[in-house]
Write a protein that holds these residues in place. Structure first.
Motif, PDB file in Angstrom:
ATOM      1  N   GLY A  26      -4.294   0.606   3.325  1.00 21.55           N
ATOM      2  CA  GLY A  26      -5.397  -0.292   2.565  1.00 21.55           C
ATOM      3  C   GLY A  26      -6.612  -0.096   2.076  1.00 21.55           C
ATOM      4  N   GLY A  27      -7.046   1.480   2.418  1.00 19.47           N
ATOM      5  CA  GLY A  27      -8.294   1.847   2.308  1.00 19.47           C
ATOM      6  C   GLY A  27      -8.544   2.097   0.851  1.00 19.47           C
ATOM      7  N   GLU A  28      -9.828   1.643   0.141  1.00 20.56           N
ATOM      8  CA  GLU A  28     -10.344   1.641  -1.084  1.00 20.56           C
ATOM      9  C   GLU A  28     -10.244   3.358  -1.496  1.00 20.56           C
ATOM     10  N   THR A  29     -10.217   3.452  -2.805  1.00 25.57           N
ATOM     11  CA  THR A  29      -9.903   4.848  -3.359  1.00 25.57           C
ATOM     12  C   THR A  29     -11.183   5.846  -3.237  1.00 25.57           C
ATOM     13  N   TYR A  30     -12.300   5.093  -3.441  1.00 21.78           N
ATOM     14  CA  TYR A  30     -13.651   5.673  -3.345  1.00 21.78           C
ATOM     15  C   TYR A  30     -13.851   6.130  -1.634  1.00 21.78           C
ATOM     16  N   ARG A  31     -13.616   5.281  -0.804  1.00 21.27           N
ATOM     17  CA  ARG A  31     -13.704   5.433   0.594  1.00 21.27           C
ATOM     18  C   ARG A  31     -12.919   6.609   1.140  1.00 21.27           C
ATOM     19  N   VAL A  32     -11.692   6.750   0.322  1.00 21.56           N
ATOM     20  CA  VAL A  32     -10.802   7.728   0.736  1.00 21.56           C
ATOM     21  C   VAL A  32     -11.185   9.126   0.209  1.00 21.56           C
ATOM     22  N   SER A  78       0.449  -0.193   2.882  1.00 20.18           N
ATOM     23  CA  SER A  78       0.640  -1.603   3.970  1.00 20.18           C
ATOM     24  C   SER A  78      -0.786  -1.921   4.105  1.00 20.18           C
ATOM     25  N   THR A  79      -1.121  -2.986   4.881  1.00 13.90           N
ATOM     26  CA  THR A  79      -2.274  -3.222   5.153  1.00 13.90           C
ATOM     27  C   THR A  79      -2.569  -3.039   6.929  1.00 13.90           C
ATOM     28  N   ASP A  80      -3.217  -2.300   7.261  1.00 17.40           N
ATOM     29  CA  ASP A  80      -3.664  -1.999   8.577  1.00 17.40           C
ATOM     30  C   ASP A  80      -5.202  -1.547   8.710  1.00 17.40           C
ATOM     31  N   VAL A 208      -0.179 -14.107  -1.104  1.00 18.59           N
ATOM     32  CA  VAL A 208      -1.073 -13.831  -1.894  1.00 18.59           C
ATOM     33  C   VAL A 208      -1.659 -12.345  -1.745  1.00 18.59           C
ATOM     34  N   PRO A 209      -2.019 -11.391  -2.790  1.00 17.47           N
ATOM     35  CA  PRO A 209      -2.551 -10.002  -2.767  1.00 17.47           C
ATOM     36  C   PRO A 209      -4.063 -10.163  -2.596  1.00 17.47           C
ATOM     37  N   GLY A 210      -4.524 -10.703  -1.566  1.00 19.59           N
ATOM     38  CA  GLY A 210      -5.975 -10.645  -1.662  1.00 19.59           C
ATOM     39  C   GLY A 210      -6.674  -9.346  -1.442  1.00 19.59           C
ATOM     40  N   LEU A 211      -6.073  -8.434  -0.625  1.00 19.49           N
ATOM     41  CA  LEU A 211      -6.672  -6.979  -0.191  1.00 19.49           C
ATOM     42  C   LEU A 211      -6.578  -6.413  -1.646  1.00 19.49           C
ATOM     43  N   ALA A 233      -2.697  -4.112 -11.701  1.00 18.59           N
ATOM     44  CA  ALA A 233      -1.386  -4.253 -12.146  1.00 18.59           C
ATOM     45  C   ALA A 233      -0.340  -4.694 -11.164  1.00 18.59           C
ATOM     46  N   GLU A 234      -0.563  -4.285  -9.935  1.00 14.00           N
ATOM     47  CA  GLU A 234       0.373  -4.352  -8.692  1.00 14.00           C
ATOM     48  C   GLU A 234       0.103  -5.925  -8.202  1.00 14.00           C
ATOM     49  N   ALA A 235      -1.384  -6.220  -8.209  1.00 17.34           N
ATOM     50  CA  ALA A 235      -1.508  -7.622  -7.703  1.00 17.34           C
ATOM     51  C   ALA A 235      -1.111  -8.538  -8.802  1.00 17.34           C
ATOM     52  N   PHE A 236      -1.197  -8.315 -10.091  1.00 18.67           N
ATOM     53  CA  PHE A 236      -0.709  -9.281 -11.090  1.00 18.67           C
ATOM     54  C   PHE A 236       0.696  -9.455 -11.130  1.00 18.67           C
ATOM     55  N   LEU A 237       1.547  -8.311 -10.431  1.00 21.95           N
ATOM     56  CA  LEU A 237       3.022  -8.523 -10.659  1.00 21.95           C
ATOM     57  C   LEU A 237       3.332  -9.360  -9.346  1.00 21.95           C
ATOM     58  N   THR A 238       2.617  -9.058  -8.360  1.00 16.90           N
ATOM     59  CA  THR A 238       2.715 -10.066  -7.236  1.00 16.90           C
ATOM     60  C   THR A 238       2.483 -11.430  -7.431  1.00 16.90           C
ATOM     61  N   ALA A 239       1.324 -11.930  -8.022  1.00 15.26           N
ATOM     62  CA  ALA A 239       1.170 -13.004  -8.405  1.00 15.26           C
ATOM     63  C   ALA A 239       2.052 -13.957  -9.421  1.00 15.26           C
ATOM     64  N   PHE A 240       2.765 -12.870 -10.271  1.00 18.29           N
ATOM     65  CA  PHE A 240       3.939 -13.415 -11.244  1.00 18.29           C
ATOM     66  C   PHE A 240       4.935 -13.548 -10.458  1.00 18.29           C
TER      67      PHE A 240
END
Length: 255
Positions: A26-32, A78-80, A208-211, A233-240
């Protein structure tokens, strides 16, 4: 020359392993990207380039005679955040010279093999408690606390089990939200619950995909347009999926 090339590949292996762990957790792209380039610079490779998307990492190192490039595929996310923090800690130790190349590779392999998730029933209990608490935060009544816990806990339970057998996130989220709507409606019909909307809203908050939304915005602000848009887009699909499951219950049962 062979030893130098071999060491370069080992450094790239360490960088890619660190990036893979962070991206999968779950790390951000710029951090990676920043972490990978800092690790490479600490081991003596100054000219490096990295391109990170949610599904893959491309990393190249420019040598005196040739440029070496490696690509790895990211298939599961995932989120860890604990793993993200551990990789950041190792990166800082590498930058300060406390960890050698082989030690860093061993530590990262150890982190990669760790299963740091809580026991399954603890996750369900946490989702159940969070559903009740979210319902209270959204101005629900205390008499709906237990119904929200029941629907939220069972909804999260169904989400995990369905995702194990059908690894399509949209499908599992849709069925989980459908079950949450059905249970909430049933609890209100039999008189245990009172405010249907508050129970449903509190129960779906664990899905809800908060992260994802947060990382999408941060990546867009940092200029990583591809990663930001794909995560959005992934968050939108989850919300949908969540909205569709609830909407079908309310529409077909004419509530």
């Amino acid at each position: 020359m062979k030893n130098q090339a071999s060491q370069t590949y080992e450094i790239m292996e360490v960088c890619l392993l660190a990036g893979k762990i962070m991206l999968q957790s779950g790390g951000e792209t710029y951090r990676v990207e920043d972490t990978m380039m800092r690790i490479a610079a600490s081991f003596g490779i100054e000219n490096t380039h990295s391109y990170v998307t949610p599904t893959g990492i491309i990393f190249s190192a420019e040598g005196s005679e040739e440029t070496k490039t490696k690509l790895i595929r990211i298939s599961e996310r995932s989120t860890d955040l604990k793993k993200v923090a551990m990789v950041n800690s190792i990166s800082r130790r590498i930058s300060s010279g406390e960890v050698t190349l082989l030690e860093a590779l061993g530590l990262l392999n150890e982190i990669d093999s760790l299963d740091m998730t809580f026991p399954f029933m603890v996750q369900v209990a946490a989702a159940s408690s969070a559903s009740g608490c979210f319902m209270i935060m959204l101005n629900g009544g205390w008499n709906d606390f237990i119904p929200a816990m029941i629907s939220g806990g069972l909804g999260y339970l169904s989400f995990v089990y369905v995702h194990r057998f059908v690894p399509i996130k949209f499908f599992s989220e849709f069925l989980a939200s459908f079950l949450i709507g059905l249970l909430s409606l049933l609890l209100v019909k039999i008189g245990i619950g009172h405010q249907l909307d508050k129970i449903i809203i509190g129960s779906v908050m664990t899905l809800v995909p908060g992260l994802l939304i947060t990382n999408a915005v941060r990546d867009l602000m940092a200029g990583h347009l591809v990663s930001g848009l794909s995560k959005g887009a992934e968050a939108f699909l989850t919300a949908f999926a969540i909205g569709s499951g609830i909407a079908i219950v309310l529409a077909f049962l004419k509530v």
